[in-house]
Design an enzyme around this catalytic site. Structure first.
Site, PDB file in Angstrom:
ATOM      1  N   ARG A 181      -0.132   1.680   6.856  1.00  0.00           N
ATOM      2  CA  ARG A 181       0.941   2.518   6.313  1.00  0.00           C
ATOM      3  C   ARG A 181       1.992   2.786   7.384  1.00  0.00           C
ATOM      4  O   ARG A 181       3.185   2.849   7.094  1.00  0.00           O
ATOM      5  CB  ARG A 181       0.366   3.827   5.774  1.00  0.00           C
ATOM      6  CG  ARG A 181      -0.485   3.641   4.530  1.00  0.00           C
ATOM      7  CD  ARG A 181      -1.257   4.902   4.174  1.00  0.00           C
ATOM      8  NE  ARG A 181      -0.380   5.990   3.787  1.00  0.00           N
ATOM      9  CZ  ARG A 181      -0.788   7.242   3.577  1.00  0.00           C
ATOM     10  NH1 ARG A 181      -2.067   7.550   3.742  1.00  0.00           N
ATOM     11  NH2 ARG A 181       0.069   8.170   3.222  1.00  0.00           N
ATOM     12  N   CYS A 240       1.652  13.081   8.927  1.00  0.00           N
ATOM     13  CA  CYS A 240       0.733  12.195   8.197  1.00  0.00           C
ATOM     14  C   CYS A 240       1.354  11.920   6.837  1.00  0.00           C
ATOM     15  O   CYS A 240       2.571  11.810   6.719  1.00  0.00           O
ATOM     16  CB  CYS A 240      -0.646  12.821   8.075  1.00  0.00           C
ATOM     17  SG  CYS A 240      -0.670  14.402   7.197  1.00  0.00           S
TER      18      CYS A 240
END
Length: 289
Positions: A181, A240
């Site tokens: 990611r 995050c």
């Protein structure tokens, strides 16, 4: 606890000995992604640590931001945590199912709101169960307590400040998402978000900081942080997907003695869903000498 262990991480043996003592509170902070195929509240009802209350991270949140489980106001937080029977003066142990996924977020929230003695259970609920320790079922009915908040605004980074940090490099950015990611090779789990990372960010996946639900020792954490390109003599902002696992890096930083840190609460849910924010792909940029 030994000198090699984080001062914020406690063993199941220690917790078991404290259960039921005055001023000792246990919090089930389990929260899962759809991919985990686990239901936190259902698992809590089916079996939790004796005396534990359930902290719903989607309910004890600021619902006006349009972002998932944003940090609520100190006043709202104090009322809701008080309903769970928790005071800022209590000794509080937080746990989640897997060990170090969502529990550090509530550890960080409690500390940011003024609680001092807050810890995370090593091994989590899964480890507790695997060792055959006692469980309670059903829902707790705690006696309401008074939580007097003392909000540490310096521990929370809002969007506009995050933009400035990306522009001027005044703090390092540690990204807790998985490597795929971060590089942009894997799609984000939430629809409508670009893949990649904030320019200048460093990749330090939250999942790498523990093994089988056990937090890594302080020396290993320090090496991992350094290997990620993070200078412990400078400020760090963690991020995050939605502000949950960024707190795992916060726990690691505080464990190695780094306290000049803060969490970007909007995280990639905010940054990646906007069209006016710069996004980098590929591995982290080379560190300039």
């Amino acid at each position: 606890m030994s000198e090699t262990t984080s001062r914020f991480v406690v063993s199941a043996d220690w917790v078991e000995k404290q259960l039921g003592t005055s001023g000792f509170k246990v919090v089930d902070a389990s929260w899962y992604l759809p991919a985990h195929k686990r239901a936190a509240k259902d698992e809590y009802v089916a079996g939790h640590l004796p005396g534990a209350v359930f902290f719903d991270q989607d309910a004890i949140a600021d619902h006006a931001t349009g972002l998932p489980h944003s940090l609520p106001s100190p006043e709202f937080f104090a009322v809701e945590v008080g309903k769970l029977g928790i005071s800022e003066t209590d000794t509080i142990v937080v746990y989640d199912g897997m060990g170090f996924f969502s529990a550090p977020r509530v550890w960080w929230m409690l500390r940011t709101m003024g609680a001092k003695d807050v810890y995370v259970l090593d091994g989590g609920l899964d480890g507790w169960k695997a060792e055959g320790r006692a469980l309670e079922t059903g829902t707790a009915t705690p006696v309401t307590a008074v939580f007097k908040p003392k909000f540490r605004a310096d521990k929370v980074i809002p969007f506009e400040t995050m933009r400035e940090i990306v522009d001027d490099g005044s703090a390092q950015i540690a990204d807790a998402r998985g490597a795929g990611r971060f590089t942009g090779e894997e799609a984000e789990p939430r629809a409508g978000m670009r893949s990649g990372h904030m320019p200048g960010a460093r990749s330090l996946p939250a999942t790498s900081l523990s093994t089988n639900g056990r937090f890594k020792d302080v020396a290993t954490l320090k090496t991992m942080i350094s290997d990620a390109g993070i200078d412990l003599s400078r400020p760090v902002v963690t991020s995050c997907g939605s502000g949950v696992t960024a707190a795992v890096i916060m726990l690691a930083l505080e464990s190695v003695g780094h306290d000049d840190n803060a969490l970007y609460d909007g995280s990639w849910s905010e940054w990646g869903s906007r069209q006016d924010t710069p996004v980098a792909t590929g591995p982290a940029e080379a560190i300039k000498a």
